[in-house]
Design a protein around this motif. Sequence first.
Motif, PDB file in Angstrom:
ATOM      1  N   HIS A  61       0.805  -1.216   0.000  1.00 19.36           N
ATOM      2  CA  HIS A  61       0.000   0.000   0.000  1.00 19.36           C
ATOM      3  C   HIS A  61       0.842   1.271   0.000  1.00 19.36           C
ATOM      4  O   HIS A  61       0.311   2.372   0.137  1.00 19.36           O
ATOM      5  CB  HIS A  61      -0.963   0.001   1.180  1.00 19.36           C
ATOM      6  N   GLY A  62       2.139   1.109  -0.084  1.00 21.05           N
ATOM      7  CA  GLY A  62       3.003   2.270  -0.262  1.00 21.05           C
ATOM      8  C   GLY A  62       3.336   3.036   1.005  1.00 21.05           C
ATOM      9  O   GLY A  62       3.975   4.079   0.932  1.00 21.05           O
ATOM     10  N   VAL A  81       3.862  -7.134  -4.967  1.00 21.10           N
ATOM     11  CA  VAL A  81       5.079  -6.343  -4.734  1.00 21.10           C
ATOM     12  C   VAL A  81       6.224  -6.960  -5.536  1.00 21.10           C
ATOM     13  O   VAL A  81       6.110  -8.088  -6.023  1.00 21.10           O
ATOM     14  CB  VAL A  81       5.481  -6.346  -3.238  1.00 21.10           C
ATOM     15  N   TYR A  82       7.303  -6.218  -5.698  1.00 18.43           N
ATOM     16  CA  TYR A  82       8.503  -6.801  -6.278  1.00 18.43           C
ATOM     17  C   TYR A  82       9.252  -7.558  -5.193  1.00 18.43           C
ATOM     18  O   TYR A  82       9.387  -7.087  -4.069  1.00 18.43           O
ATOM     19  CB  TYR A  82       9.430  -5.712  -6.829  1.00 18.43           C
ATOM     20  N   GLU A  83       9.744  -8.749  -5.544  1.00 26.21           N
ATOM     21  CA  GLU A  83      10.557  -9.520  -4.610  1.00 26.21           C
ATOM     22  C   GLU A  83      11.976  -9.509  -5.157  1.00 26.21           C
ATOM     23  O   GLU A  83      12.300 -10.232  -6.094  1.00 26.21           O
ATOM     24  CB  GLU A  83      10.015 -10.962  -4.520  1.00 26.21           C
ATOM     25  N   ASN A 183       7.685  -1.748  -3.127  1.00 28.01           N
ATOM     26  CA  ASN A 183       6.422  -1.289  -3.717  1.00 28.01           C
ATOM     27  C   ASN A 183       6.647  -1.022  -5.202  1.00 28.01           C
ATOM     28  O   ASN A 183       7.655  -0.435  -5.591  1.00 28.01           O
ATOM     29  CB  ASN A 183       5.948  -0.021  -3.013  1.00 28.01           C
ATOM     30  N   LYS A 184       5.700  -1.462  -6.040  1.00 27.33           N
ATOM     31  CA  LYS A 184       5.912  -1.389  -7.485  1.00 27.33           C
ATOM     32  C   LYS A 184       5.984   0.037  -7.996  1.00 27.33           C
ATOM     33  O   LYS A 184       6.700   0.323  -8.959  1.00 27.33           O
ATOM     34  CB  LYS A 184       4.827  -2.175  -8.215  1.00 27.33           C
ATOM     35  N   SER A 185       5.241   0.943  -7.380  1.00 27.23           N
ATOM     36  CA  SER A 185       5.289   2.335  -7.826  1.00 27.23           C
ATOM     37  C   SER A 185       6.530   3.031  -7.253  1.00 27.23           C
ATOM     38  O   SER A 185       7.268   3.703  -7.978  1.00 27.23           O
ATOM     39  CB  SER A 185       4.017   3.063  -7.399  1.00 27.23           C
ATOM     40  N   TYR A 187       9.251   1.795  -6.459  1.00 28.49           N
ATOM     41  CA  TYR A 187      10.460   1.323  -7.132  1.00 28.49           C
ATOM     42  C   TYR A 187      10.751   2.162  -8.376  1.00 28.49           C
ATOM     43  O   TYR A 187      11.902   2.499  -8.648  1.00 28.49           O
ATOM     44  CB  TYR A 187      10.307  -0.157  -7.509  1.00 28.49           C
ATOM     45  N   GLN A 188       9.688   2.507  -9.133  1.00 31.76           N
ATOM     46  CA  GLN A 188       9.899   3.262 -10.367  1.00 31.76           C
ATOM     47  C   GLN A 188      10.569   4.599 -10.082  1.00 31.76           C
ATOM     48  O   GLN A 188      11.426   5.045 -10.824  1.00 31.76           O
ATOM     49  CB  GLN A 188       8.573   3.532 -11.095  1.00 31.76           C
ATOM     50  N   PHE A 189      10.135   5.247  -8.981  1.00 28.94           N
ATOM     51  CA  PHE A 189      10.610   6.605  -8.725  1.00 28.94           C
ATOM     52  C   PHE A 189      11.895   6.637  -7.901  1.00 28.94           C
ATOM     53  O   PHE A 189      12.523   7.678  -7.778  1.00 28.94           O
ATOM     54  CB  PHE A 189       9.506   7.419  -8.039  1.00 28.94           C
ATOM     55  N   SER A 191      14.323   3.964  -8.230  1.00 31.44           N
ATOM     56  CA  SER A 191      14.997   2.729  -8.637  1.00 31.44           C
ATOM     57  C   SER A 191      16.506   2.793  -8.401  1.00 31.44           C
ATOM     58  O   SER A 191      17.113   1.783  -8.062  1.00 31.44           O
ATOM     59  CB  SER A 191      14.675   2.390 -10.088  1.00 31.44           C
ATOM     60  N   ASP A 195      17.916  -0.102  -6.168  1.00 38.49           N
ATOM     61  CA  ASP A 195      18.856  -1.018  -6.821  1.00 38.49           C
ATOM     62  C   ASP A 195      20.197  -1.032  -6.099  1.00 38.49           C
ATOM     63  O   ASP A 195      20.828  -2.078  -5.946  1.00 38.49           O
ATOM     64  CB  ASP A 195      19.068  -0.611  -8.289  1.00 38.49           C
TER      65      ASP A 195
END
Lengths: 208, 373
Positions: A61-62, A81-83, A183-185, A187-189, A191, A195
């Motif tokens: 849920h971020g 979610v990303y694992e 969180n998938k969103s 992660y985008q912002f 990354s 990473d």
Amino acid sequence: MLNIALPKGRLGDKVYSLFASIGYDCTAMKEDNRKLVFTSEEKGVSYLLVKPSDVAIYVEHGAADIGIVGKDTLLEGKNDVYELLDLQLGICNLAVATKNDWKEDLSLPLRVATKYPNVAKEYYSKQSRQIEIIKLNGSIELAPILGLSDVIVDIVETGTTLKENDLRVYEYIVPSSARLIANKSAYQFNSNQIDDICNQLKDKVELK
Amino acid sequence: MEITSSNFNKEELVTQNLRHLFSNYGYSRYTMGKFEPYDIYLANKAFLDDEKIITFTDGTGKLMALKPDVTISIIKNLPATQKSLKVYYSENVFRMRAPNSEYHEIAQMGVEYIGANSCYSEAEIVYLASLSLKTINEDYLLNVSHMGFLSVILENKDLTREQQNEMIEALKAKNSHTLKTLLEKSSLSDEISNSILAMASLNGYYLETLEKAKQICVTAQMEKAYDELLTLYKALENTEVKNYLRLDFSIINDNDYYNGIVLKGFVRGVPKPVLAGGRYDKLMTRFNKPQCALGFALYLGELSRMFAQKNEFDVDSLLLYNENQDVAFVMSAVRILCENGSVRAETFIPNAYTAKNIYSLQDDGTFKEVKPC
């Protein structure tokens, strides 16, 4: 500022030392108090201490950008979610366990006591075995002893608790260990930072 | 009082701007009923991401559905002879969500481009998707992928259906460690295994990532997908959306419906994707329609919390009158105040209500300021 959800307890302590060792330490964490949020402005991270089974929910849920959670709870929660990494910590197995002298009766539905109803349902539906789930929240080992259920589906680390209660592992379902999730969103912002954390943790894990 | 943009809340404003954007690019509005026979969804439940449909029976006992999706109804009602259709919709759809089977009403907007078989059509849809996200929040990212890259898993005869699904699930979660274990257990060659494994960590700036993706092309379909993604980039290279495009191979749509490009959009501060879409020629085929199609949907429901803005005051003026005062006298006082902002007339101060100014209406027609207690 990156929010990191850690499971309260022993695993959380271990994971925090791992994060501290790659430069994401937070001096406030060392003080023994009842706070649940620890922020290090300097390192740009906030640690949230949450119940282990809630980590993936905070991340999905971020409320937290990344988190550390056992694979067992991820399998149960099916969180989107990303694992990103297997931390090889808190290694255990999800397994079916039962009394030493129990014999399976295929003419009746199997009564399964567990904290993991989804895992149990999926495992037995693959075998087309009809089951009745009894959802418990703790002391699962009691269920077969008192005849509440035929078997239990639970995590087994060393097997000592089972042995002391005259139980044994009947079948192994799947191995579990701590995972780094994101969180998938978020992660985008973030990354680059995520990473970076992931790669550094990976180096630490591979060193061991 | 004149209607200005300040009369709309952010959500309504975004909806207006999106409509304007879509109609500017030649898409016309498509509206439809809320109730439909259930059977059109029966065969395509997986298209709805396994969310359940809310059903009821009509007067004749026929099973009906509360519209769970717009794309399917547009396609179903499309004449097979119609070569091209560009429409947008703004509808509420209804779904039942696990695990607690709660009913959800979801505000959805979207664009469908039927007959989209040129490279231009892809560029247009990606461009519109980017601008839509920008309308919602300037800080956005549009992730692009291509189902052609996944054909190495999904159309691989050396893998069982179960292996394929497990690999796709791992890829969706960027779960390299599980993917590696799955690949080791399979009988795939090292070249193909390495290509699949590399996809789990391939994401980032579009062109940079595309160059890396070129190295892992091991099938003709992957080469073709690479070419399409490159053409797409070249079409958008000189537009303002270029810097917001990302390539990410964990973005995967259902292979039974989608082929070609796949889109997923994010805006900062919203934990879930707010845009999803792509090329769905396969869905068209399932409905026996010969046309190609592209489209995307925006999940505006995810945004309502982001848009929730707290006004400092509930109203500009709260006017307190008393019941002995003449009705016409009170009415004219309200109208005077209304010229300078919103007004609420009451005989008492409502509970937990805030107003910039609180006035008490005097019998001589003047307003006396009252201090809130």
